[in-house]
Write a protein that holds these residues in place. Sequence first.
Motif, PDB file in Angstrom:
ATOM      1  N   ARG A 215       0.833  -1.206   0.000  1.00 23.83           N
ATOM      2  CA  ARG A 215       0.000   0.000   0.000  1.00 23.83           C
ATOM      3  C   ARG A 215       0.879   1.273   0.000  1.00 23.83           C
ATOM      4  O   ARG A 215       0.613   2.219  -0.750  1.00 23.83           O
ATOM      5  N   ASP A 216       1.935   1.294   0.814  1.00 24.63           N
ATOM      6  CA  ASP A 216       2.830   2.462   0.878  1.00 24.63           C
ATOM      7  C   ASP A 216       3.559   2.667  -0.447  1.00 24.63           C
ATOM      8  O   ASP A 216       3.682   3.787  -0.952  1.00 24.63           O
ATOM      9  N   ALA A 217       4.050   1.543  -1.036  1.00 23.44           N
ATOM     10  CA  ALA A 217       4.755   1.669  -2.317  1.00 23.44           C
ATOM     11  C   ALA A 217       3.821   2.176  -3.396  1.00 23.44           C
ATOM     12  O   ALA A 217       4.179   3.054  -4.201  1.00 23.44           O
ATOM     13  N   GLU A 218       2.581   1.625  -3.445  1.00 21.84           N
ATOM     14  CA  GLU A 218       1.627   2.095  -4.450  1.00 21.84           C
ATOM     15  C   GLU A 218       1.275   3.564  -4.228  1.00 21.84           C
ATOM     16  O   GLU A 218       1.138   4.335  -5.186  1.00 21.84           O
ATOM     17  N   TRP A 219       1.127   3.959  -2.969  1.00 20.50           N
ATOM     18  CA  TRP A 219       0.784   5.359  -2.670  1.00 20.50           C
ATOM     19  C   TRP A 219       1.887   6.305  -3.149  1.00 20.50           C
ATOM     20  O   TRP A 219       1.618   7.335  -3.769  1.00 20.50           O
ATOM     21  N   HIS A 220       3.149   5.923  -2.893  1.00 21.80           N
ATOM     22  CA  HIS A 220       4.256   6.783  -3.326  1.00 21.80           C
ATOM     23  C   HIS A 220       4.400   6.777  -4.842  1.00 21.80           C
ATOM     24  O   HIS A 220       4.793   7.792  -5.443  1.00 21.80           O
ATOM     25  N   MET A 221       4.087   5.626  -5.487  1.00 26.27           N
ATOM     26  CA  MET A 221       4.125   5.602  -6.955  1.00 26.27           C
ATOM     27  C   MET A 221       3.056   6.529  -7.522  1.00 26.27           C
ATOM     28  O   MET A 221       3.314   7.283  -8.471  1.00 26.27           O
ATOM     29  N   ARG A 222       1.847   6.474  -6.925  1.00 26.62           N
ATOM     30  CA  ARG A 222       0.806   7.387  -7.389  1.00 26.62           C
ATOM     31  C   ARG A 222       1.192   8.840  -7.131  1.00 26.62           C
ATOM     32  O   ARG A 222       0.929   9.725  -7.944  1.00 26.62           O
ATOM     33  N   LYS A 223       1.836   9.090  -5.993  1.00 30.64           N
ATOM     34  CA  LYS A 223       2.269  10.454  -5.665  1.00 30.64           C
ATOM     35  C   LYS A 223       3.272  10.964  -6.690  1.00 30.64           C
ATOM     36  O   LYS A 223       3.191  12.105  -7.171  1.00 30.64           O
ATOM     37  N   LYS A 224       4.226  10.113  -7.045  1.00 27.96           N
ATOM     38  CA  LYS A 224       5.222  10.511  -8.049  1.00 27.96           C
ATOM     39  C   LYS A 224       4.556  10.752  -9.393  1.00 27.96           C
ATOM     40  O   LYS A 224       4.864  11.721 -10.098  1.00 27.96           O
ATOM     41  N   GLU A 225       3.612   9.861  -9.743  1.00 27.78           N
ATOM     42  CA  GLU A 225       2.899  10.048 -11.010  1.00 27.78           C
ATOM     43  C   GLU A 225       2.092  11.336 -10.981  1.00 27.78           C
ATOM     44  O   GLU A 225       2.024  12.079 -11.974  1.00 27.78           O
ATOM     45  N   LEU A 226       1.454  11.621  -9.808  1.00 24.98           N
ATOM     46  CA  LEU A 226       0.719  12.874  -9.673  1.00 24.98           C
ATOM     47  C   LEU A 226       1.616  14.085  -9.895  1.00 24.98           C
ATOM     48  O   LEU A 226       1.258  15.032 -10.597  1.00 24.98           O
ATOM     49  N   GLN A 227       2.785  14.051  -9.276  1.00 25.34           N
ATOM     50  CA  GLN A 227       3.728  15.175  -9.440  1.00 25.34           C
ATOM     51  C   GLN A 227       4.116  15.351 -10.899  1.00 25.34           C
ATOM     52  O   GLN A 227       4.157  16.472 -11.421  1.00 25.34           O
ATOM     53  N   ASN A 228       4.421  14.239 -11.571  1.00 24.72           N
ATOM     54  CA  ASN A 228       4.807  14.337 -12.989  1.00 24.72           C
ATOM     55  C   ASN A 228       3.652  14.854 -13.837  1.00 24.72           C
ATOM     56  O   ASN A 228       3.842  15.699 -14.733  1.00 24.72           O
ATOM     57  N   LEU A 229       2.422  14.343 -13.561  1.00 21.78           N
ATOM     58  CA  LEU A 229       1.275  14.805 -14.333  1.00 21.78           C
ATOM     59  C   LEU A 229       0.994  16.289 -14.082  1.00 21.78           C
ATOM     60  O   LEU A 229       0.638  17.030 -15.010  1.00 21.78           O
TER      61      LEU A 229
END
Length: 914
Positions: free
Chosen positions: A528-542
């Motif tokens: 869950r933490d890894a997926e959350w940080h991956m989504r966070k990074k994707e959010l930042q890039n988007l």
Amino acid sequence: MNIESFEIENWGCIKRVAVNGLPPTGVVIFHGPNRTGKSSIVYALRACLMDYPSTSRAQHILRWIPKVANGDRRPTVTVVFRAGGQTYRIKKTFGGGPSEFAVRTADAWRIETTSPADAHERVRNLFGGKDSDKGLHQLLWLTQGEFQLPEPREFDPDVQQALRTILGDLQTPLDSRFFQKLKERWNVWYTDPRRGTTGTPREKDNSPLAQNSRELATARNELAIVEQEFQEIERLIGQMRDLEIRRQDYLRQREKLMQEVQDLEQRWKQTEVRIREYQAAEQEYKAATQELEAARKELADRRKAEEQAEHDAQAVANARTAVDQAEQQLAAVQQRLNQVRDQLQETKAQRSAIQEREQELAQALRILDYMEELQRIQDTKAQAQEIAQRIEQLEKEQQQCPTLSPEALEAVKKSYNRLVTLRAELAAASLKLRLTPQPGTEAEVTLDAGHAQHIQGGGEAAELAFRRTAQVSIPGWGLIEVKRGTLAGQLDDLERELRREEQAFADAVAPLRINPNDADALDQVLRRDAEWHMRKKELQNLKKELKKLAPAGLELLQQREIELRARLAAKKPGLAMDSRDKLHEHQRQTEKQRAELEQFITDLEAQNKTVEQQLAEAIQMVTQAREKLAAAEATASASRKHLEQLNSEERIRQRIEAAEAALVAAERRRTNAALTPEEETIEARLKSARDAVDALNSELRQVEAQYHRNRGRIEQTEGLHARRNQLAARVQMLQDAIERETLERDAINLLYRLFQECREQRQNQLLGSIRDRVLSWIRLLDIGRYGDLRFNEAFLPESLQSSDGTYEMALDYESTGAREQIAMMVRLAIGAALSKPEDPAVAVLDDPLTHADLRRLTNMRAILQSAAQGDPKLQPPAGPLQILIFTCHPEWFRSDHATVVNLEDPTILTRWPV
């Protein structure tokens, strides 16, 4: 003393800086660009070690408190330093906060005091007991832009005394008292030369000798005035005798001239009638001559007026001709101007048509630009909307699938590891029960008061684990009960701790809606933490991509799309919309046509301007011609009137004939009344005799007046001889007093200079090690060809002497860069003289040597390294130094032996965002 490490928090722009492991001696370079906070670090060290207790409310301290949001942050400075063979730590929280002073023991820090006043006093005493601008810090702790040495009267006296103690000044108290008395007496006549000069002492204007000299000069002036007055009186007495002789002579001459005047007056009366007749005849002759000359002049004026009238009439005719010519030229120029203006108006109309065509072409190009821009905006808008939808989806997923904070995640990991450990410990503490019933039999087993289990015989052996009790019921035989003995209490503790840890783990993962009893519960949390940080990074890039596509937001894109559609809808009806290349080709053709017309218009405007100028010149010529005609007509009219006012030539000739006849008659009468030579001169001789009498009377009056003035002047000088004798005696007395005082002054001056020279030689011997060291550094930097450096009584350099000893120059006369470098070397040399190998001094230099060129900076590295190492061979020996340099140019000071601290490293220094 030296600094081992320091840590500064919330000091001005500095959020935190931590520097550890500083060497006890040597050069340490702290570097970073401007606004890093280098000077702020220096001020923090000064405040912590020497200047202020933590409770100080001084404005100098309060201004360093950072103005940041979300909390009250107070400046905190911690310094670890070594002094007197012992290591100490001082920590101060400024703005009214606490303090802590500790000493390092064998295995820990021992807190000595937490009182802000006591802690400040303890650390201040270890650093010399003075502020950061006093004591040895006055030389070794430099603020930014400071390089001048202190004035002798401002140099700390304790440092001077320490130098005298170390250098071994052997001057006795008796010598000092004697020199003090000698200087007091010497100061009666002299004043020490101004600092920085090497001239001789200046004599005082208010000394008794100077006063007597001025009084002697005054007395001599008065005596000279009296002597001059005395000689003047003697001259007046002799002049009075001469005046009396001249007076008697003038009286005799006047009596003789008076007799001659009487004789001439009697003879003049006898010839007065004949003289009047001759004078009347002479007047008549002069009048006749003047009348004849006036008549002849009138005739000449008449002829001149006739010539002038004829000339003026001809000038009028010429002026009329010039007016006619100017008017003809004006008409021709006016016709040419009308032609040029008509052609210019026609060409401008053609240019207007071309310009309208250009505007149509430009509008067509803009329509094409609008269409292309509209397409780009529509594409960008679609892409941005797609990204925005993805961002919204990811943010929704982030909210639906939250994660734990790093601290909470770490706590979950620790809790899970503890659960595994506790369960392993419980498993290790369990007892093993092995049962192998015979076929056809059955055993009933109850473990730890749980549910009964039935074990059938004939199968494999059953291995069962229990913690406290086990009951085995065997039909046909009985009940077997097994109980744990002394370890039951430890199992209770383990189980209670396991239940607490399980509850804590369950509480920690409850926000994530994960079953804590699952075997992979921790893996679920980590995924869950890894997926959350991956989504966070994707959010930042988007979001970055969306920001790049629509920096001002989708609303502005939509507004721009609406605006472009409106402009396209409002395009001019009937506008020809060819391709962009054809439009550009038409545009180039119209531009070429317009350029040709513009050039033609420019030429026509130039012609128009030229013709207008010619028209103005023609109008001016007509005006000038008419003005000349009017002037010529007025002049001719005046000439005619003047000629009409004159007498006719016939009347003028009659006047001439009458004047000639009168002149002949007057000449005949003057001849008949002519005087004899004696009669002609009688009046002149009488006047000359009378003038001689008047002149003699004037001279006689002047002689008598001068005689009486001299007599009055002599009477006014009564007592002059006595005053003259008194002044002569005063002058002699003052001369004797000045000779005696001059002898005393010269003796005192000789003794003072001799004693001062001896002291200077002794001081130069004592300062030999410091002077020689500074001179060797000066030669290394190639600062002039100096052979000696002279110090004053305050142990500060005063002047530089040439290598051949021919001249001496004050230090202030050197260039700014040389004075900065020499001052730096003197500071280091004096600081090294007071430093010790077991307790080295620290020098803090904020942005030093800003006036040095690159060549001298290269050699300054060796000088700084030499000063930091010290020199035990010198007498007295020079101790090592810890030199901390704060600079934005590390390349100026970097060397193989220097320690470099990069303040741009975020692990060393972080700043508040400004």
